[in-house]
Design an enzyme around this catalytic site. Structure first.
Site, PDB file in Angstrom:
ATOM      1  N   HIS A  88    -103.559-128.938  29.393  1.00 36.99           N
ATOM      2  CA  HIS A  88    -103.514-129.866  28.267  1.00 36.99           C
ATOM      3  C   HIS A  88    -104.678-130.835  28.372  1.00 36.99           C
ATOM      4  O   HIS A  88    -105.065-131.259  29.461  1.00 36.99           O
ATOM      5  CB  HIS A  88    -102.188-130.639  28.252  1.00 36.99           C
ATOM      6  N   HIS A  89    -105.261-131.171  27.212  1.00 37.99           N
ATOM      7  CA  HIS A  89    -106.471-131.995  27.208  1.00 37.99           C
ATOM      8  C   HIS A  89    -106.226-133.399  27.760  1.00 37.99           C
ATOM      9  O   HIS A  89    -107.174-134.094  28.150  1.00 37.99           O
ATOM     10  CB  HIS A  89    -107.038-132.085  25.786  1.00 37.99           C
ATOM     11  N   SER A  90    -104.988-133.839  27.808  1.00 38.06           N
ATOM     12  CA  SER A  90    -104.698-135.164  28.348  1.00 38.06           C
ATOM     13  C   SER A  90    -104.965-135.237  29.848  1.00 38.06           C
ATOM     14  O   SER A  90    -105.079-136.319  30.421  1.00 38.06           O
ATOM     15  CB  SER A  90    -103.240-135.560  28.070  1.00 38.06           C
ATOM     16  N   GLY A  94    -107.725-134.277  31.276  1.00 35.75           N
ATOM     17  CA  GLY A  94    -109.119-134.635  31.494  1.00 35.75           C
ATOM     18  C   GLY A  94    -110.004-134.062  30.413  1.00 35.75           C
ATOM     19  O   GLY A  94    -109.568-133.245  29.599  1.00 35.75           O
TER      20      GLY A  94
END
Length: 504
Positions: free
Chosen positions: A158-160, A162
């Site tokens: 998930h992009h959260s 990094g």
């Protein structure tokens, strides 16, 4: 498939009551929180081709030894309702078996085309989202022999967790050089940006006193113009409605992922001949490929189909821009990340992202090198601007003044008012292996972004992989677009060679 579930408009974090673990947890950065909003549920994929058949147990052992020791890969994202809904990283015990997916493949499904089966598998994967009750990553192992691989590995995060550069560095820290299994891969050094490099004029006479002032004035003017264009895009300025522009809700649609490997040496030939960077060449290839592709799409439906590609079908003054996310935080090196996983040391990490709006000139050119020259001018202009720093500061200020919901809405409007997303990542200079599995190609991409088209360029040894992430309801012929990009590079390289021969 285990460990995945149907895609939903919003990836809601775990809600829990206040406890000691949450109090001690590190808060999520504002950028990480932004990726939990309904219109920013972005997942990053790293698609890798293996030269040997995949041994799932060897992969699991490697993950347990290193990968899950990274704090972000072994923590839950928890919302504390008792503390104004603040989200924090809370460490948890990771069961690797629940994160690694090895699907059973019916041989009958491979008779038509193994490549198509892999492509459809990843397409179906983009219909799903990660299980929020576990750390937000998983790994899919496909023991399917294709024309150039013995198996395919798909790492999803998930992009959260990094930004793209940080996630790529984390992945590479888990690999080793194939020829030297005890050595980490090396990445070409990136030259530190010098704001005054545009003033490469003579420093003799009075000019040496005025040059710094002139440089500052250009930097100041470019930054002001770019920030105003950024704000105008947030409010009303939209790209031209072309056949590749996404429709409302495109971020919720599944994506088709296709890739093509070309020669990095060909791009270096163009780079050296025209005194530019590999990134400039990539932008020129995209500009040329999109011009040819859009000319064909605008000509669809005309009676004389045979002349569609030769005729000029493009409207005048097309506004077509790419959103380019730039990491402003110094990225931890591969060695630092490897030490962090092996020796529990610290390394810098996180999403500290600024935005840049990159314009493309869409037109048919008689000279293929014109696409490259125009891209160089655009890139040169953007390098002499502090747009990324100021857009990050504006976003940070908006978060404080208006909160995450309003800031998310503004950011989403900026992306939907542009046409595509673009990134160019530098890969290893040597052939690498992932837990004793030699890799043939690296193809990072993502899904969940509002644009219908995302283009990624990633270098690996002497190759460059072009990866497209497309919304098929907008771009139904993604392989044709890849063909146009590849052919554009060939025409540009041939033009450089021909010009060099003429000069001799």
């Amino acid at each position: 498939m285990e460990s995945i579930r149907l895609l939903k408009p919003c990836l809601k974090p775990i809600e829990t009551k206040l406890n000691l673990a949450i109090e001690e947890g590190e808060p999520l950065s504002p950028s990480a929180r932004l990726f939990h909003e309904p219109n920013f549920n972005v997942h990053v994929l790293s698609i890798m081709g293996s030269k040997s058949r995949i041994n799932p147990q060897a992969i699991k052992d490697g993950l347990a030894h290193a990968f899950i020791k990274h704090p972000r890969c072994s923590s839950l994202q928890v919302m504390d309702e008792k503390n104004n809904g603040e989200m924090k990283w809370v460490p948890t015990k990771v069961d690797v078996d629940k994160h690694v997916v090895v699907p059973h493949v019916d041989e009958q499904n491979l008779r038509e085309s193994p490549e198509k089966f892999v492509e459809n598998y990843i397409y179906n994967l983009s219909k799903t989202t990660l299980d929020k009750s576990k750390p937000l990553w998983d790994l899919h192992l496909l023991n399917i022999k294709t024309s150039d691989t013995e198996g395919v590995v798909i790492l999803r995060m998930h992009h959260s967790l990094g930004d793209g550069t940080s996630l790529m560095s984390l992945f590479l820290a888990c690999t080793r050089q194939t020829a030297h299994p005890d050595k980490l891969p090396t990445i070409p050094g990136i030259k530190k940006r010098d704001i005054n490099y545009l003033c490469q004029y003579s420093t003799k006479g009075l000019w040496r006193y005025f040059a710094p002032i002139w440089c500052f004035m250009i930097l100041f003017w470019n930054t002001i113009v770019d920030v105003l264009m950024f704000m105008a895009t947030a409010m009303f300025l939209k790209d031209t409605n072309t056949p590749i522009k996404g429709r409302p809700g495109s971020e919720f649609n599944p994506r088709r992922f296709v890739h093509r490997t070309v020669s990095l040496d060909d791009m270096k030939l163009v780079k050296n001949a025209l005194d530019m960077t590999i990134n400039d060449v990539a932008l020129g290839v995209i500009q040329a490929g999109l011009s040819v592709y859009l000319n064909r799409r605008f000509g669809e439906g005309k009676k004389d189909k045979g002349a569609t590609e030769k005729n000029h079908n493009l409207p005048n003054n097309i506004r077509l821009r790419s959103s380019l996310l730039i990491n402003l935080r110094p990225t931890a090196g591969i060695q630092a990340l490897a030490d962090m996983m092996d020796k529990n040391t610290e390394a810098k990490w996180g999403n500290m992202v600024g935005s840049v709006l990159l314009p493309f000139k869409i037109a048919l050119r008689d000279d293929p090198l014109d696409y490259i020259r125009e891209a160089k001018v655009t890139s040169y202009r953007k390098k002499n601007s502090l747009e990324a720093i100021y857009t990050f500061s504006i976003s940070k200020l908006a978060l404080k003044l208006f909160g995450i919901k309003t800031t998310s809405s503004i950011s989403h409007r900026i992306l939907t008012n542009t046409t595509l997303a673009f990134s160019n990542l530098v890969g290893p200079q040597e052939k690498v292996s992932l837990y004793e599995h030699p890799l043939i190609y690296l193809a990072p991409t993502s899904y969940g972004q509002p644009q219908a088209l995302m283009i990624n360029f990633t270098s690996y040894v002497n190759k460059m992989t072009m990866v497209l992430s497309v919304d098929e309801s907008v771009i139904p012929d993604s392989h044709q677009l890849l063909d146009d990009l590849e052919q554009s590079l060939k025409l540009i390289k041939d033009a450089v060679v021909e010009r060099s021969l003429c000069q001799e």
